[in-house]
Scaffold this active site. Sequence first.
Site, mmCIF file in Angstrom:
data_model
loop_
_atom_site.group_PDB
_atom_site.id
_atom_site.type_symbol
_atom_site.label_atom_id
_atom_site.label_comp_id
_atom_site.label_asym_id
_atom_site.label_seq_id
_atom_site.Cartn_x
_atom_site.Cartn_y
_atom_site.Cartn_z
ATOM 1 N N CYS A 176 -10.499 33.023 26.890
ATOM 2 C CA CYS A 176 -9.437 33.293 27.872
ATOM 3 C C CYS A 176 -9.699 34.605 28.604
ATOM 4 O O CYS A 176 -10.022 35.619 27.985
ATOM 5 C CB CYS A 176 -8.093 33.340 27.152
ATOM 6 S SG CYS A 176 -6.713 33.631 28.278
ATOM 7 N N CYS A 193 -4.631 40.036 26.303
ATOM 8 C CA CYS A 193 -3.516 40.211 25.363
ATOM 9 C C CYS A 193 -4.058 40.831 24.065
ATOM 10 O O CYS A 193 -4.911 40.225 23.394
ATOM 11 C CB CYS A 193 -2.850 38.867 25.076
ATOM 12 S SG CYS A 193 -2.429 37.988 26.589
ATOM 13 N N CYS A 243 -4.582 38.840 20.710
ATOM 14 C CA CYS A 243 -5.025 37.442 20.728
ATOM 15 C C CYS A 243 -6.506 37.237 20.405
ATOM 16 O O CYS A 243 -7.392 37.834 21.027
ATOM 17 C CB CYS A 243 -4.704 36.815 22.078
ATOM 18 S SG CYS A 243 -5.039 35.031 22.059
ATOM 19 N N CYS A 260 3.355 20.934 20.279
ATOM 20 C CA CYS A 260 3.118 21.923 21.325
ATOM 21 C C CYS A 260 1.621 21.980 21.606
ATOM 22 O O CYS A 260 0.817 22.156 20.681
ATOM 23 C CB CYS A 260 3.628 23.276 20.835
ATOM 24 S SG CYS A 260 3.423 24.549 22.081
ATOM 25 N N CYS A 301 5.745 19.947 24.150
ATOM 26 C CA CYS A 301 5.836 21.263 24.772
ATOM 27 C C CYS A 301 4.410 21.631 25.173
ATOM 28 O O CYS A 301 3.462 21.264 24.482
ATOM 29 C CB CYS A 301 6.374 22.251 23.737
ATOM 30 S SG CYS A 301 6.405 23.959 24.313
ATOM 31 N N CYS A 344 10.906 27.406 26.677
ATOM 32 C CA CYS A 344 10.667 27.996 25.360
ATOM 33 C C CYS A 344 10.080 29.380 25.608
ATOM 34 O O CYS A 344 9.019 29.494 26.215
ATOM 35 C CB CYS A 344 9.680 27.113 24.585
ATOM 36 S SG CYS A 344 9.150 27.831 23.013
ATOM 37 N N ARG A 403 12.862 29.663 16.563
ATOM 38 C CA ARG A 403 11.713 29.143 15.798
ATOM 39 C C ARG A 403 10.983 30.261 15.061
ATOM 40 O O ARG A 403 10.490 31.199 15.691
ATOM 41 C CB ARG A 403 10.739 28.426 16.741
ATOM 42 C CG ARG A 403 11.425 27.313 17.520
ATOM 43 C CD ARG A 403 10.437 26.452 18.295
ATOM 44 N NE ARG A 403 11.148 25.667 19.288
ATOM 45 C CZ ARG A 403 11.759 24.499 19.052
ATOM 46 N NH1 ARG A 403 11.711 23.964 17.850
ATOM 47 N NH2 ARG A 403 12.406 23.870 20.020
HETATM 48 N N1 SAM Z 1 -2.385 31.204 27.079
HETATM 49 C C1 SAM Z 1 -1.048 30.826 26.970
HETATM 50 C C2 SAM Z 1 -0.097 31.975 27.058
HETATM 51 O O1 SAM Z 1 -0.415 33.078 26.635
HETATM 52 O O2 SAM Z 1 1.031 31.753 27.525
HETATM 53 C C3 SAM Z 1 -0.718 30.029 25.727
HETATM 54 C C4 SAM Z 1 -1.354 30.271 24.410
HETATM 55 S S1 SAM Z 1 -0.828 31.724 23.528
HETATM 56 C C5 SAM Z 1 -1.957 31.722 22.243
HETATM 57 C C6 SAM Z 1 0.759 31.329 22.847
HETATM 58 C C7 SAM Z 1 1.509 32.429 22.136
HETATM 59 O O3 SAM Z 1 1.015 32.611 20.824
HETATM 60 C C8 SAM Z 1 1.457 33.822 22.732
HETATM 61 O O4 SAM Z 1 2.364 33.980 23.779
HETATM 62 C C9 SAM Z 1 1.841 34.697 21.548
HETATM 63 O O5 SAM Z 1 3.229 34.938 21.549
HETATM 64 C C10 SAM Z 1 1.436 33.869 20.337
HETATM 65 N N2 SAM Z 1 0.320 34.501 19.626
HETATM 66 C C11 SAM Z 1 -0.978 34.499 19.990
HETATM 67 N N3 SAM Z 1 -1.724 35.194 19.112
HETATM 68 C C12 SAM Z 1 -0.893 35.664 18.163
HETATM 69 C C13 SAM Z 1 -1.064 36.463 16.984
HETATM 70 N N4 SAM Z 1 -2.247 36.942 16.637
HETATM 71 N N5 SAM Z 1 0.030 36.731 16.222
HETATM 72 C C14 SAM Z 1 1.241 36.264 16.586
HETATM 73 N N6 SAM Z 1 1.464 35.527 17.688
HETATM 74 C C15 SAM Z 1 0.430 35.223 18.481
HETATM 75 FE FE1 SF4 Z 2 -5.061 34.076 26.754
HETATM 76 FE FE2 SF4 Z 2 -4.353 34.583 24.248
HETATM 77 FE FE3 SF4 Z 2 -3.197 35.920 26.202
HETATM 78 FE FE4 SF4 Z 2 -2.657 33.296 25.916
HETATM 79 S S1 SF4 Z 2 -2.151 34.917 24.492
HETATM 80 S S2 SF4 Z 2 -3.100 34.369 27.829
HETATM 81 S S3 SF4 Z 2 -4.650 32.566 25.161
HETATM 82 S S4 SF4 Z 2 -5.377 35.990 25.665
#
Ligand code: SAM
Ligand code: SF4
Length: 334
Positions: free
Chosen positions: A53, A57, A60, A97, A129, A189, A261
């Site tokens: 990606c 973030c 992530c 989801c 979702c 959501c 959730r």
């Molecule tokens: N890329 C899309 C986005 O960010 O909207 C969807 C996928 S993203 C992985 C979905 C959600 O997973 C993120 O918004 C975050 O809140 C949660 N998430 C991702 N990595 C995480 C982590 N290491 N610990 C807790 N929550 C996490």
């Molecule tokens: Fe990309 Fe992870 Fe951020 Fe979603 S949470 S936008 S998958 S970097």
Amino acid sequence: MTVRYDWQEAEISAIYNTPLLELVYRAASVHRQYHNSQQIQVCKLISIKTGGCPEDCGYCAQSSHYQTEVKPQALLEKETVLNIAQQAKASGVSRVCMGAAWREVRDNSQFDRVLDMVKDVTSMGLEVCCTLGMLNESQAKRLEDAGLYAYNHNLDTSREHYSTIITTRTYDDRLNTINNVRQTKVTVCSGGILGLGETERDRISMLHTLSQLNPHPESVPINILSQVEGTPLEKQPDVSVWEIIRAIATARIVMPAADIRLSAGRAELSQIEQAFCFMAGANSIFSSDDGHMLTVTTPCPGYDSDKELLSLLGLENRPPFLNQRSNKGVILNN
Ligand code: SAM
Ligand code: SF4
């Protein structure tokens, strides 16, 4: 108690800081006015497009900015997704989801394939979702036409803390996508993550922003950070379970009709701690057959251990499409 959209931050702070047992009692009472407290919705997250990606973030595992265990994969084949969904349904899951590690949706053949998956998983009688990153209004409309039930787009943290976690998009980008989804009858959501180095004030500020959305999101995930090696947040300390309970209870009181959730990070909680979260108003969990929530880096309890937990507590799985009415007041077609 009626649903309010005019909560002041100071009121939410007072709720958050209520003596713990009083807070849980109040949240449990509100929960029983709006929900069947015997039911928990079990959801299954399928990572349809993993890793690579472009966003940064800081939590992530899927960001290409960091070296993590996650290896980028192509979009899953529809058959694979349908098989996972079928197995999930057989295990009591009522909501699937589908997550993609995209910055935003593009109008290309990959999106067409996702629309096709949405149609087919919906026709299996499951709530679907999607969480695919940013969306414009016409893309939201196409998802609506495919039968999508919900779109996930988390605020993650407060407006004030946001730019210390993510620099490749803004808080307003996030709110804008939520607003685009609201132009359709797809439900919203949106929630956040605890443990990103935020202060208590940041948590309250995020809940305040969510509570000002009118209508409220129908679904509010409360994630607990899974510290992922290789990301900037790998060394963050664990969040105390009491803070998790306070956040859940406060979300339940200020957004009484929403599903709250208990999402990422649940694998670290004992059965007793999870039971306390349900008492505080959480009414949904994510469960998985492979021990992973989204990627290999985020552990998730299995279907069997969750069946055991729900049965131990005398709780039942909520069937799909029970909330026929979205918080927007629209009757959902099904
Ligand atoms: N890329 C899309 C986005 O960010 O909207 C969807 C996928 S993203 C992985 C979905 C959600 O997973 C993120 O918004 C975050 O809140 C949660 N998430 C991702 N990595 C995480 C982590 N290491 N610990 C807790 N929550 C996490
Ligand atoms: Fe990309 Fe992870 Fe951020 Fe979603 S949470 S936008 S998958 S970097």
